[in-house]
Design a protein around this motif. Sequence first.
Motif, mmCIF file in Angstrom:
data_model
loop_
_atom_site.group_PDB
_atom_site.id
_atom_site.type_symbol
_atom_site.label_atom_id
_atom_site.label_comp_id
_atom_site.label_asym_id
_atom_site.label_seq_id
_atom_site.Cartn_x
_atom_site.Cartn_y
_atom_site.Cartn_z
ATOM 1 N N ILE A 169 -8.537 -17.714 15.239
ATOM 2 C CA ILE A 169 -7.642 -18.719 15.801
ATOM 3 C C ILE A 169 -6.458 -18.078 16.504
ATOM 4 O O ILE A 169 -5.811 -18.694 17.368
ATOM 5 N N TYR A 229 -16.214 -29.618 26.497
ATOM 6 C CA TYR A 229 -15.475 -30.652 25.780
ATOM 7 C C TYR A 229 -15.400 -31.980 26.527
ATOM 8 O O TYR A 229 -14.780 -32.925 26.031
ATOM 9 N N PHE A 244 -17.620 -25.251 20.311
ATOM 10 C CA PHE A 244 -16.838 -25.728 19.170
ATOM 11 C C PHE A 244 -17.484 -25.286 17.862
ATOM 12 O O PHE A 244 -16.822 -24.727 16.985
ATOM 13 N N VAL A 253 -9.280 -24.745 23.739
ATOM 14 C CA VAL A 253 -8.890 -24.672 22.326
ATOM 15 C C VAL A 253 -7.584 -23.900 22.167
ATOM 16 O O VAL A 253 -6.695 -24.308 21.403
ATOM 17 N N TYR A 257 -4.427 -25.786 20.543
ATOM 18 C CA TYR A 257 -3.844 -25.257 19.308
ATOM 19 C C TYR A 257 -2.368 -24.924 19.511
ATOM 20 O O TYR A 257 -1.516 -25.273 18.673
ATOM 21 N N SER A 264 -2.543 -31.105 13.506
ATOM 22 C CA SER A 264 -3.642 -30.755 14.411
ATOM 23 C C SER A 264 -3.941 -29.256 14.366
ATOM 24 O O SER A 264 -5.104 -28.835 14.457
ATOM 25 N N ARG A 265 -2.922 -28.437 14.190
ATOM 26 C CA ARG A 265 -3.145 -26.997 14.091
ATOM 27 C C ARG A 265 -3.934 -26.661 12.826
ATOM 28 O O ARG A 265 -4.792 -25.762 12.834
ATOM 29 N N TRP A 268 -7.499 -27.341 13.662
ATOM 30 C CA TRP A 268 -8.088 -26.279 14.475
ATOM 31 C C TRP A 268 -8.377 -25.038 13.644
ATOM 32 O O TRP A 268 -9.426 -24.387 13.839
ATOM 33 N N ARG A 269 -7.502 -24.713 12.697
ATOM 34 C CA ARG A 269 -7.768 -23.545 11.850
ATOM 35 C C ARG A 269 -9.050 -23.744 11.042
ATOM 36 O O ARG A 269 -9.886 -22.835 10.938
ATOM 37 N N VAL A 272 -12.183 -23.788 13.632
ATOM 38 C CA VAL A 272 -12.536 -22.468 14.164
ATOM 39 C C VAL A 272 -13.129 -21.583 13.067
ATOM 40 O O VAL A 272 -14.022 -20.769 13.328
ATOM 41 N N ALA A 285 -11.848 -33.140 17.834
ATOM 42 C CA ALA A 285 -11.420 -32.011 18.656
ATOM 43 C C ALA A 285 -11.253 -32.436 20.114
ATOM 44 O O ALA A 285 -10.272 -32.055 20.779
#
Length: 337
Positions: A169, A229, A244, A253, A257, A264-265, A268-269, A272, A285
Amino acid sequence: MTATLHRLDKRTDPSLDPLMALVADDMNRVNAVILDRMQSKIPLIPELAGHLIAGGGKRMRPMLTLACAKLIGYGGTRHHLLSAAVEFIHTATLLHDDVVDGSDLRRGKRTANIIWGNPASVLVGDFLFSKSFELMVEAESLKALRVLSGASAVIAEGEVNQLTAIRRIDTPEDRYLDIIGAKTAALFAAACRIAAIVADRSDADEAALDAYGRNLGIAFQLVDDAIDYVSDADTMGKDAGDDFREGKMTLPVILAYARGDEESRAFWRDAVSGKRASDADLAHAITLIRSTRAVDDTLARARHYGQRAIDAIGRFPNGPAKDAMIEAVEFAIRRAY
């Protein structure tokens, strides 16, 4: 210079048709070389190679070699061998990529590794790489051999760089650009540059064609990464959301991020790292990417690199070849719309 990318905003249906028409006769000769050199006394080799080579790809890279030769007025035939070598390098890379990525679809068809298995795909890819070097030698240009063999090494480095960045990430934007510059743009650049080499043109002309191909290649990959996406499998020719689910840190991404709030972060962590990979997670996403305008800004970057590609060939005379090459840039960008 009159050719500018504002045309992208005005013409909504650019096509590769002018490029294809420009090089049609030469491409027939290149296709004959490709069909001849992919043959082997081992039946599996032409069967597997033909599955991908005849699988609906536009053969944009060899067409660019031929178009660049037209642009600079080259009247020889060595570029036919080199164009076939470019296509073999590209095809070998795709075969290897699909094994590494575990892909199921390529150009809307089942991938060779799914049909014949990973070992066969890797080995036939190796066969095509070998054939590409035979063609380079036959073209009798040590400089072209140096450029294409160098590009092959850079592509491999780019793929390894991407592999080590997967599920990381913290991958920065400059590393992402290094990756796509190597794994995609290097072959675009080499495909264009070798036309100037076999034509014995100046270093400045070589550099201009290299810059055209390199910037077009970056734009092309940026659009591909955005499409993952915003599109579907039928449009992309691969499974929607592949990037993804594989944990690839593409620019949409990276931007989403960086611009997200803590909630939201955290998503994403997890995504990913592979903890969030369901269809519902993909939908979330996409929502986050849209809300942060990550795709819009990725496509804006693509337009920037597309403009640089067009600028690079400003030194060459106007005419059908230049027009077709400009429209090829427009086509590459408009695929996302």
